[in-house]
Design a protein around this motif. Structure first.
Motif, short mmCIF file in Angstrom:
data_model
loop_
_atom_site.label_atom_id
_atom_site.label_comp_id
_atom_site.label_asym_id
_atom_site.label_seq_id
_atom_site.Cartn_x
_atom_site.Cartn_y
_atom_site.Cartn_z
N GLY A 70 -0.81 -21.95 26.30
CA GLY A 70 -1.00 -21.74 25.06
C GLY A 70 -2.29 -20.85 24.67
O GLY A 70 -2.89 -20.59 25.39
N ARG A 71 -2.13 -20.34 23.55
CA ARG A 71 -3.24 -19.53 23.27
C ARG A 71 -4.33 -19.93 22.32
O ARG A 71 -5.09 -19.21 21.72
N SER A 72 -3.93 -21.36 21.76
CA SER A 72 -5.09 -21.93 21.01
C SER A 72 -5.44 -23.18 21.57
O SER A 72 -4.96 -23.76 22.59
N LEU A 73 -6.85 -23.42 21.36
CA LEU A 73 -7.64 -24.44 21.92
C LEU A 73 -6.80 -25.85 21.73
O LEU A 73 -6.69 -26.53 22.66
N GLN A 74 -6.51 -25.91 20.44
CA GLN A 74 -5.58 -27.41 20.03
C GLN A 74 -4.44 -27.30 20.86
O GLN A 74 -3.86 -28.43 21.41
N VAL A 75 -3.51 -26.39 21.08
CA VAL A 75 -2.23 -26.19 21.91
C VAL A 75 -2.55 -26.54 23.17
O VAL A 75 -1.93 -27.41 23.73
N ILE A 76 -3.54 -26.05 23.97
CA ILE A 76 -3.77 -26.19 25.29
C ILE A 76 -4.28 -27.66 25.58
O ILE A 76 -3.72 -28.16 26.34
N LEU A 77 -5.33 -28.25 24.49
CA LEU A 77 -5.73 -29.63 24.88
C LEU A 77 -4.67 -30.68 24.76
O LEU A 77 -4.38 -31.57 25.43
N LYS A 78 -3.76 -30.18 23.64
CA LYS A 78 -2.73 -30.93 23.28
C LYS A 78 -1.64 -31.33 24.59
O LYS A 78 -1.29 -32.33 25.09
N GLU A 79 -1.49 -30.16 25.23
CA GLU A 79 -0.36 -30.02 26.15
C GLU A 79 -0.97 -30.71 27.42
O GLU A 79 -0.64 -31.47 28.36
N ILE A 80 -2.25 -30.40 27.83
CA ILE A 80 -2.94 -30.98 28.92
C ILE A 80 -3.15 -32.58 28.40
O ILE A 80 -2.84 -33.47 29.54
#
Length: 189
Positions: A70-80
């Motif tokens: 993902g390209r946003s901090l929120q999206v990446i952390l949500k996926e992880i």
């Protein structure tokens, strides 16, 4: 335990080969690599959602760079976080992140912040370049180039007088909707 790979590029013109080669070099079977050409700013990416639906506890997902998730901090952390909750390991390049430790959380947050920062810098540069072109080039137009020239639209209007919308669309290699859009507009294009 199954190892999966995920490769993503943002546009149709970009190539996935380098990422796929890097993931297979890490021991992931080509049959287990999910890839797509879609922006990382969207969370409803079909290949990613398909991968998320089949991974199970003990599996591993390998990506070449964190910003592929993902390209946003929120999206990446949500996926992880979703993967961690499923007990799925995530390996990025040569690093894996253990969200159960303070150092693992810190490293993931820092790396995800840099991915978001990189995306923001790309957007800023693109907006700056567009603003400069608008200011210095009077013929500059944003957006996709028109498929039909004014002469082609005139010819299409003439053809449409004796043919259906679908026939006109086929003749001019455009969609019926495009024909309808042009035919409903006044002649000042």
């Amino acid at each position: 335990m199954t190892r999966y790979g995920y490769a993503r590029v943002s546009t149709l013109k970009q190539d996935l080969t380098e990422q796929i080669d890097e993931i297979t070099a890490k021991g992931v079977s080509k049959d287990n690599i999910f890839s797509e050409k879609m922006t990382g700013t969207k969370s409803n990416r079909p290949a990613w959602l398909n991968l998320m639906s089949i991974v199970k506890s003990g599996d591993e997902i390998v990506v070449t760079k964190l910003d592929r998730l993902g390209r946003s901090l929120q999206v990446i952390l949500k996926e992880i976080d979703q993967l961690t909750a499923k007990n799925v390991k995530v390996t990025v390049g040569n690093m894996s992140f253990d969200r159960s430790t303070a150092v693992g959380k810190l490293m993931l947050n820092v790396m995800a912040s840099f991915a978001e920062f990189e995306r923001d810098m790309i957007v800023d540069r693109m907006q700056g370049a567009r603003a400069y072109r608008r200011k210095t080039d009077p013929s500059y137009q944003e957006g996709r180039k028109r498929k039909l020239t004014p002469q082609m639209v005139d010819a299409m209007r003439e053809y449409y007088q004796n043919h259906t919308q679908v026939q006109t669309a086929k003749a001019f290699n455009v969609s019926p909707r495009t024909v309808g859009n042009y035919m409903s507009k006044p002649k000042n294009y």
